[in-house]
Structures are given as C-alpha cells and as structure tokens.
Design an enzyme around this catalytic site. Structure first.
Site, PDB file in Angstrom:
ATOM      1  N   SER A  56      -0.626  -0.902 -38.344  1.00 10.86           N
ATOM      2  CA  SER A  56       0.545  -0.525 -37.429  1.00 10.86           C
ATOM      3  C   SER A  56       0.732  -1.803 -36.619  1.00 10.86           C
ATOM      4  O   SER A  56       1.667  -1.990 -36.059  1.00 10.86           O
ATOM      5  CB  SER A  56      -0.446   0.014 -36.417  1.00 10.86           C
ATOM      6  OG  SER A  56      -1.602  -0.201 -35.580  1.00 10.86           O
ATOM      7  N   GLU A 126      -7.814   4.060 -45.568  1.00  6.82           N
ATOM      8  CA  GLU A 126      -7.311   5.485 -45.304  1.00  6.82           C
ATOM      9  C   GLU A 126      -7.674   6.593 -46.249  1.00  6.82           C
ATOM     10  O   GLU A 126      -7.476   6.202 -47.453  1.00  6.82           O
ATOM     11  CB  GLU A 126      -5.932   5.394 -44.853  1.00  6.82           C
ATOM     12  CG  GLU A 126      -5.563   4.782 -43.776  1.00  6.82           C
ATOM     13  CD  GLU A 126      -4.029   5.113 -43.298  1.00  6.82           C
ATOM     14  OE1 GLU A 126      -3.500   5.863 -43.772  1.00  6.82           O
ATOM     15  OE2 GLU A 126      -3.610   4.338 -42.150  1.00  6.82           O
ATOM     16  N   GLU A 193      -8.392  10.690 -36.674  1.00 12.13           N
ATOM     17  CA  GLU A 193      -7.340  10.784 -36.029  1.00 12.13           C
ATOM     18  C   GLU A 193      -6.478  11.773 -36.059  1.00 12.13           C
ATOM     19  O   GLU A 193      -6.277  12.537 -36.984  1.00 12.13           O
ATOM     20  CB  GLU A 193      -6.332   9.399 -36.427  1.00 12.13           C
ATOM     21  CG  GLU A 193      -4.838   9.372 -35.885  1.00 12.13           C
ATOM     22  CD  GLU A 193      -4.152   8.157 -36.252  1.00 12.13           C
ATOM     23  OE1 GLU A 193      -3.091   7.767 -35.897  1.00 12.13           O
ATOM     24  OE2 GLU A 193      -4.649   7.348 -37.020  1.00 12.13           O
TER      25      GLU A 193
END
Length: 299
Positions: A56, A126, A193
C-alpha cells in the site's frame, strides 16, 4: 540533517516465540504499516510489536492509483529505510503483485531478497489457492510467512472491488478455507481484512496461528492499521474500519501555510535563525571585497 542519537533501549526484539506466547496469554498484538525511516522511529518508540512495509506504499507514498504497479525494488528501498529505524518490532516485507505468483522458485527468490537486502524478519503474501503453495515453499526455505485473506487488494478487481469479503455463506466458507490452508502451509500469522466480525468469530477457534485483523472485528489476536490512516496524514475517504487517532494532515497544512506566510512577509528568517561573523573579521572581508566601479556611459 541526520537523525538525533537515540536513547538506550533495554526492550528485547519481538520474536516468533514471543508472539506465540502473547497469543497463548490472550495479550493483543499491535501491528502498524509504515513506509519510511521517520515513521519507523515513531512506531518503534511507541512500542508496537509488528511493522509491515506494505505494498500500500504504492498509493500512500509513491503516488500510484493502487497497489498493483509497485515494484520489488521500490519496496526493498522502503523496507531498508524502515529497518534502519527499528530496534524492537518484527519487520515484515510485503511481496508485491507479480513477484511470487508464477512459481515456487520465483516466490522463494523474492522472499530471500527481502531478508538479505532489506533485513526483513518475515514476508507477507496475499490470498489462498496457489498462494498457499507459494507460502509453503517459502516456509520450507526457512523464511517466516504471514498470509492474508478476505479482501486482498492485489486482486481486488477479481473480488468485485474494495469491499468486505465473506458476506455470504459461500464467500465466508472460502475465506475460512483460505485461512486454514495457509495455517496448514506453515504461516506463523494471517491477516484477516474486511471480514464480517461474526465470520471471524466462527473462524478463530480453528486458528492455532496468530490472526491480525483489519476490519475483521475484535476477536482476532491483534490489529493492524496503516500509519497514514490512523494519523490522518491524507485527506479524503477512508475505509470503514479505520479509526483516526490524530489529525496530522491539518497540522502539516497549518505549519506549511504559516511558513509560507512568514517567508512572504519577511518575518522569517529572524535574527535568531541566522549566523554571525565577528566585527573584526567582517572589516577584513570588506577590505578584501572588490570595489564596484561606476558604470561607464558612452554618450
């Protein structure tokens, strides 16, 4: 100007063993996503347990529209800067999109770069599916891995955008399966998340590894937020799961605006901001200074 000397710190570095003990004792684990050396100094002094140099950084500090374009080299540079500011927290490097999906060999090579070149203690990747095999391969190569399920920003388009995951029984079951698969692959921790709190509550009894939540409710073993979000470094819309604990953007804007005004009104620099020269040295300088002759005019 370099960083000021830091006071001695008798805190011991956070280790996998210490994290497992924290989970067993039910002590919440604090994780922060940070991207540079000054931020690392702050989170270290604040006593957080885990620091993630997340992909990010792409949209938070590098100006990209999303996380996809950020490169391994860019994240390595940021990870090295954060490493130099940390003494106690465990440092986790985020493997960016396209750096680990192709094969186990690619995943191991990329993970090794984060450990060797940036000093990361662990890496994060991820998703479930093929990512489970990549996680297992990296763990078998001797590098601790943090998984990530639910909303996975690198593949947000395939998930229908940046939205909560697990809001149907089918999707919730998929999130659970991904988490269990990553646990079986040897991940020491998994990020949940944007997962409904009730879904997290159902999954947690099955999780032997550490679970860090971000928009996944309070029953996880710890929480993570991006430093820029929790301090409100940026203006604009923030995800529902973000709580802003300070308003740094307003203070930065106030300070820079005041500085600009002081320069334009010649209120800065003031005498206390300038250096002096002894009067006798100034006189010697004047004696040596070239004299400006009057301009010659050709009438």
């Amino acid at each position: 100007m370099s960083s000021a000397p830091r006071t001695p710190d008798d805190r011991k570095p956070v280790t996998l063993t210490k994290l497992a003990e924290r989970k067993a004792l039910g002590e919440p684990i604090v994780m922060v996503t940070a991207y540079d050396h000054p931020s690392a100094l702050v989170v270290d002094d604040a006593g957080v347990d885990l620091v993630l140099v997340g992909d990010s950084a792409a949209n938070n500090v590098l100006g990209y529209a999303d996380t996809v374009p950020v490169t391994v080299d860019e994240l390595l540079m940021l990870s090295r800067a954060v490493r130099r500011g940390l003494r106690t927290p465990m440092l986790i490097g985020d493997l960016p999109f396209g750096s680990y999906e192709a094969s186990d060999e690619q995943a191991i090579r990329t993970a090794q770069r984060f450990v060797k070149e940036a000093g990361c203690d662990a890496i994060k990747l991820e998703g479930g599916g093929a990512s489970v095999d990549r996680a297992r391969a990296i763990v078998n190569a001797g590098i601790p891995v943090m998984g990530h399920v639910g909303l996975t920003p690198q593949t947000a388009t395939a998930l229908g955008g940046y939205r909560a995951q697990g809001r149907t029984a089918q999707r919730a079951a998929a999130v659970m399966q991904d988490a269990l698969d990553l646990q079986d692959a040897g991940c020491f921790a998994i990020v949940f998340e944007a997962v409904p709190a009730e879904v997290t509550d159902l999954i947690m009894p099955h999780m032997d590894v550490i679970v860090i939540g971000i928009g996944a409710g309070p029953s996880t073993d710890g929480q993570v937020l991006v430093l820029h979000d929790l301090l409100k470094v940026h203006e604009g819309r923030v995800p529902k799961f973000v709580r802003q604990f300070a308003d740094v953007h307003s203070e930065m804007l106030r300070g820079v605006t005041a500085y600009a005004e002081a320069v334009r009104t010649r209120a800065f620099p003031a005498p206390e901001h300038t250096y002096s020269i002894p009067p006798e040295e100034l006189e010697r300088l004047r004696a040596r200074a070239p004299r400006r002759s009057a301009p010659a005019y050709d009438w």
